[in-house]
Design a protein around this motif. Structure first.
Motif, PDB file in Angstrom:
ATOM      1  N   GLY A   1     -18.674  10.042  29.920  1.00  2.00           N
ATOM      2  CA  GLY A   1     -17.808   9.310  29.007  1.00  2.00           C
ATOM      3  C   GLY A   1     -17.873   7.825  29.347  1.00  2.00           C
ATOM      4  N   PRO A   2     -16.789   7.068  29.104  1.00  2.00           N
ATOM      5  CA  PRO A   2     -16.794   5.638  29.421  1.00  2.00           C
ATOM      6  C   PRO A   2     -17.073   5.378  30.904  1.00  2.00           C
ATOM      7  CG  PRO A   2     -14.977   6.155  27.952  1.00  2.00           C
ATOM      8  CD  PRO A   2     -15.553   7.468  28.396  1.00  2.00           C
ATOM      9  N   THR A   3     -17.992   4.452  31.153  1.00  2.00           N
ATOM     10  CA  THR A   3     -18.520   4.218  32.501  1.00  2.00           C
ATOM     11  C   THR A   3     -18.662   2.722  32.759  1.00  2.00           C
ATOM     12  OG1 THR A   3     -19.826   6.240  32.261  1.00  2.00           O
ATOM     13  CG2 THR A   3     -20.437   4.754  34.073  1.00  2.00           C
ATOM     14  N   ILE A   4     -18.277   2.283  33.941  1.00  2.00           N
ATOM     15  CA  ILE A   4     -18.475   0.897  34.372  1.00  2.00           C
ATOM     16  C   ILE A   4     -19.277   0.907  35.671  1.00  2.00           C
ATOM     17  CG2 ILE A   4     -17.344  -1.203  35.219  1.00  2.00           C
ATOM     18  CD1 ILE A   4     -14.955  -0.524  33.418  1.00  2.00           C
ATOM     19  N   ILE A   5     -20.259   0.004  35.756  1.00  2.00           N
ATOM     20  CA  ILE A   5     -21.034  -0.179  36.992  1.00  2.00           C
ATOM     21  C   ILE A   5     -20.825  -1.606  37.477  1.00  2.00           C
ATOM     22  CG2 ILE A   5     -23.341  -0.208  38.027  1.00  2.00           C
ATOM     23  CD1 ILE A   5     -24.113   1.915  35.900  1.00  2.00           C
ATOM     24  N   LEU A   6     -20.403  -1.742  38.718  1.00  2.00           N
ATOM     25  CA  LEU A   6     -20.202  -3.050  39.336  1.00  2.00           C
ATOM     26  C   LEU A   6     -21.353  -3.377  40.280  1.00  2.00           C
ATOM     27  CD1 LEU A   6     -16.397  -3.096  40.325  1.00  2.00           C
ATOM     28  CD2 LEU A   6     -17.469  -3.894  38.203  1.00  2.00           C
ATOM     29  N   LYS A   7     -21.704  -4.638  40.332  1.00  2.00           N
ATOM     30  CA  LYS A   7     -22.695  -5.159  41.274  1.00  2.00           C
ATOM     31  C   LYS A   7     -21.963  -5.913  42.378  1.00  2.00           C
ATOM     32  CE  LYS A   7     -26.580  -8.435  41.520  1.00  2.00           C
ATOM     33  NZ  LYS A   7     -27.414  -9.368  40.722  1.00  2.00           N
ATOM     34  N   HIS A   8     -22.317  -5.611  43.620  1.00  2.00           N
ATOM     35  CA  HIS A   8     -21.709  -6.265  44.776  1.00  2.00           C
ATOM     36  C   HIS A   8     -22.802  -6.927  45.614  1.00  2.00           C
ATOM     37  CE1 HIS A   8     -18.172  -3.724  43.943  1.00  2.00           C
ATOM     38  NE2 HIS A   8     -19.037  -2.727  43.825  1.00  2.00           N
ATOM     39  N   THR A   9     -22.574  -8.141  46.057  1.00  2.00           N
ATOM     40  CA  THR A   9     -23.466  -8.801  47.016  1.00  2.00           C
ATOM     41  C   THR A   9     -22.612  -9.266  48.184  1.00  2.00           C
ATOM     42  OG1 THR A   9     -24.977  -9.498  45.266  1.00  2.00           O
ATOM     43  CG2 THR A   9     -25.167 -10.606  47.394  1.00  2.00           C
ATOM     44  N   ILE A  10     -22.835  -8.648  49.341  1.00  2.00           N
ATOM     45  CA  ILE A  10     -22.038  -8.921  50.535  1.00  2.00           C
ATOM     46  C   ILE A  10     -22.990  -9.154  51.698  1.00  2.00           C
ATOM     47  CG2 ILE A  10     -20.313  -7.986  52.132  1.00  2.00           C
ATOM     48  CD1 ILE A  10     -19.266  -6.317  49.747  1.00  2.00           C
ATOM     49  N   ASN A  11     -22.887 -10.308  52.317  1.00  2.00           N
ATOM     50  CA  ASN A  11     -23.766 -10.667  53.444  1.00  2.00           C
ATOM     51  C   ASN A  11     -25.240 -10.477  53.068  1.00  2.00           C
ATOM     52  OD1 ASN A  11     -21.436 -11.134  54.926  1.00  2.00           O
ATOM     53  ND2 ASN A  11     -21.439  -9.089  55.834  1.00  2.00           N
ATOM     54  N   THR A  12     -25.602 -10.957  51.880  1.00  2.00           N
ATOM     55  CA  THR A  12     -26.962 -10.923  51.309  1.00  2.00           C
ATOM     56  C   THR A  12     -27.424  -9.517  50.914  1.00  2.00           C
ATOM     57  OG1 THR A  12     -28.292 -10.693  53.348  1.00  2.00           O
ATOM     58  CG2 THR A  12     -27.582 -12.932  52.744  1.00  2.00           C
ATOM     59  N   VAL A  13     -26.562  -8.514  51.077  1.00  2.00           N
ATOM     60  CA  VAL A  13     -26.907  -7.148  50.676  1.00  2.00           C
ATOM     61  C   VAL A  13     -26.332  -6.875  49.281  1.00  2.00           C
ATOM     62  CG1 VAL A  13     -26.701  -4.683  51.201  1.00  2.00           C
ATOM     63  CG2 VAL A  13     -26.924  -6.355  53.060  1.00  2.00           C
ATOM     64  N   THR A  14     -27.192  -6.480  48.343  1.00  2.00           N
ATOM     65  CA  THR A  14     -26.750  -6.162  46.992  1.00  2.00           C
ATOM     66  C   THR A  14     -26.791  -4.648  46.774  1.00  2.00           C
ATOM     67  OG1 THR A  14     -27.502  -8.276  46.076  1.00  2.00           O
ATOM     68  CG2 THR A  14     -27.242  -6.463  44.524  1.00  2.00           C
ATOM     69  N   PHE A  15     -25.719  -4.129  46.232  1.00  2.00           N
ATOM     70  CA  PHE A  15     -25.655  -2.705  45.882  1.00  2.00           C
ATOM     71  C   PHE A  15     -24.671  -2.556  44.728  1.00  2.00           C
ATOM     72  CE2 PHE A  15     -22.335  -3.430  48.932  1.00  2.00           C
ATOM     73  CZ  PHE A  15     -21.299  -2.587  48.593  1.00  2.00           C
ATOM     74  N   TYR A  16     -24.472  -1.310  44.276  1.00  2.00           N
ATOM     75  CA  TYR A  16     -23.716  -1.078  43.047  1.00  2.00           C
ATOM     76  C   TYR A  16     -22.733   0.074  43.251  1.00  2.00           C
ATOM     77  CZ  TYR A  16     -27.722  -3.727  41.439  1.00  2.00           C
ATOM     78  OH  TYR A  16     -28.688  -4.698  41.311  1.00  2.00           O
ATOM     79  N   THR A  17     -21.635   0.026  42.516  1.00  2.00           N
ATOM     80  CA  THR A  17     -20.714   1.162  42.477  1.00  2.00           C
ATOM     81  C   THR A  17     -20.487   1.559  41.030  1.00  2.00           C
ATOM     82  OG1 THR A  17     -18.821  -0.378  42.623  1.00  2.00           O
ATOM     83  CG2 THR A  17     -19.540   0.713  44.657  1.00  2.00           C
ATOM     84  N   LEU A  18     -20.451   2.865  40.793  1.00  2.00           N
ATOM     85  CA  LEU A  18     -20.289   3.420  39.450  1.00  2.00           C
ATOM     86  C   LEU A  18     -18.935   4.116  39.344  1.00  2.00           C
ATOM     87  CD1 LEU A  18     -22.896   5.393  37.379  1.00  2.00           C
ATOM     88  CD2 LEU A  18     -20.618   6.370  37.751  1.00  2.00           C
ATOM     89  N   TYR A  19     -18.275   3.900  38.198  1.00  2.00           N
ATOM     90  CA  TYR A  19     -16.965   4.476  37.920  1.00  2.00           C
ATOM     91  C   TYR A  19     -17.072   5.241  36.600  1.00  2.00           C
ATOM     92  CZ  TYR A  19     -16.016   0.849  41.308  1.00  2.00           C
ATOM     93  OH  TYR A  19     -16.073   0.066  42.430  1.00  2.00           O
ATOM     94  N   GLY A  20     -17.025   6.562  36.665  1.00  2.31           N
ATOM     95  CA  GLY A  20     -17.211   7.389  35.490  1.00  2.31           C
ATOM     96  C   GLY A  20     -15.962   8.156  35.109  1.00  2.31           C
ATOM     97  N   HIS A  21     -15.897   8.603  33.829  1.00  3.74           N
ATOM     98  CA  HIS A  21     -14.797   9.379  33.262  1.00  3.74           C
ATOM     99  C   HIS A  21     -13.569   8.506  33.015  1.00  3.74           C
ATOM    100  CE1 HIS A  21     -17.364  12.747  34.176  1.00  3.74           C
ATOM    101  NE2 HIS A  21     -17.268  12.539  35.474  1.00  3.74           N
TER     102      HIS A  21
END
Length: 229
Positions: free
Chosen positions: A132-152
């Protein structure tokens, strides 16, 4: 960054007491929930029905005097068998191993970002049994980039947002959706950590097959390293 180093990086971040639900819900009010194919109690539950599964989860939470049920990382589940989107009848390629952490709580519950981030992408994934509705966030912390997904999520959660929009740690980003919009599940948050988005936008596999599990286990480490539940 190697998978071991990235997991340590997430663990170190998790030492800062991060949360995706109301921070006033104490960790003692969370109860682990087993929805795997090895849970004998589920053999008497029609897990294909969001209402029946929801009643099972609600009673489990109440019985344990908890407020939130959580779990599911790398759990092999039977609840996806109802959907052709996941189920191709081949035990090697059938997608039934869960890659995120589920937090089961009522619809409209506010969802918060555990870290500073910006919106990478969002969309309504409307396949039966999907996010269903989904948001993906991008994070850059101490030069490390990764993502978190929030679903439903709720439909309202993706109505007035835009790619690149910034959120500070602890800021509300969404609310949970009901079964009629969230892919037909009891209300819950699917929270997933992703190292490499692989050109996906607004979506990323949250359930893997046995054949592909090695890759996804490395690309999507345990979200509980951040939350420490």
């Amino acid at each position: 960054m190697s998978s071991t180093s990235f997991e340590q990086f997430l663990t170190d971040l998790g030492n800062e007491s991060l949360y995706v639900l109301d921070q006033n819900i104490s960790k003692v009010n969370y109860i682990a929930l087993d929805l795997s194919v090895t849970n004998a109690q589920l053999k008497t539950v029609d897990v294909s029905s969001s209402d029946t599964l929801g009643m099972y989860i609600d009673s489990y939470i109440a019985m344990n005097k908890a407020k939130v049920a959580f779990g599911g990382y790398l759990e092999k589940r039977g609840i996806y068998n109802r959907s052709d989107y996941f189920n191709d009848q081949n035990p090697e390629t059938e997608r039934n191993i869960h890659l995120g952490l589920d937090l089961w709580i009522e619809a409209e519950t506010p969802i918060y970002t555990p870290l500073d981030g910006e919106i990478h992408s969002f969309q309504n994934n409307t396949n039966f049994g999907d996010y269903g509705p989904t948001i993906i966030l991008k994070h850059t912390i101490n030069t490390v980039t990764f993502y978190t997904l929030y679903g439903h999520l709720s439909l309202a959660s993706i109505k007035d947002i835009h790619v690149g929009q910034s959120f500070k740690k602890g800021e509300q980003i969404a609310s949970l959706g009901a079964a009629n919009v969230n892919g037909d599940y009891p209300p819950h948050l699917h929270f997933q950590v992703i190292k490499d988005m692989q050109d996906y936008k607004g979506d990323y596999p949250g359930v893997a097959s046995q054949k592909d599990l090695g890759f996804y286990k490395e690309n999507c480490p345990d979200p509980n390293l951040l939350l420490g539940l």
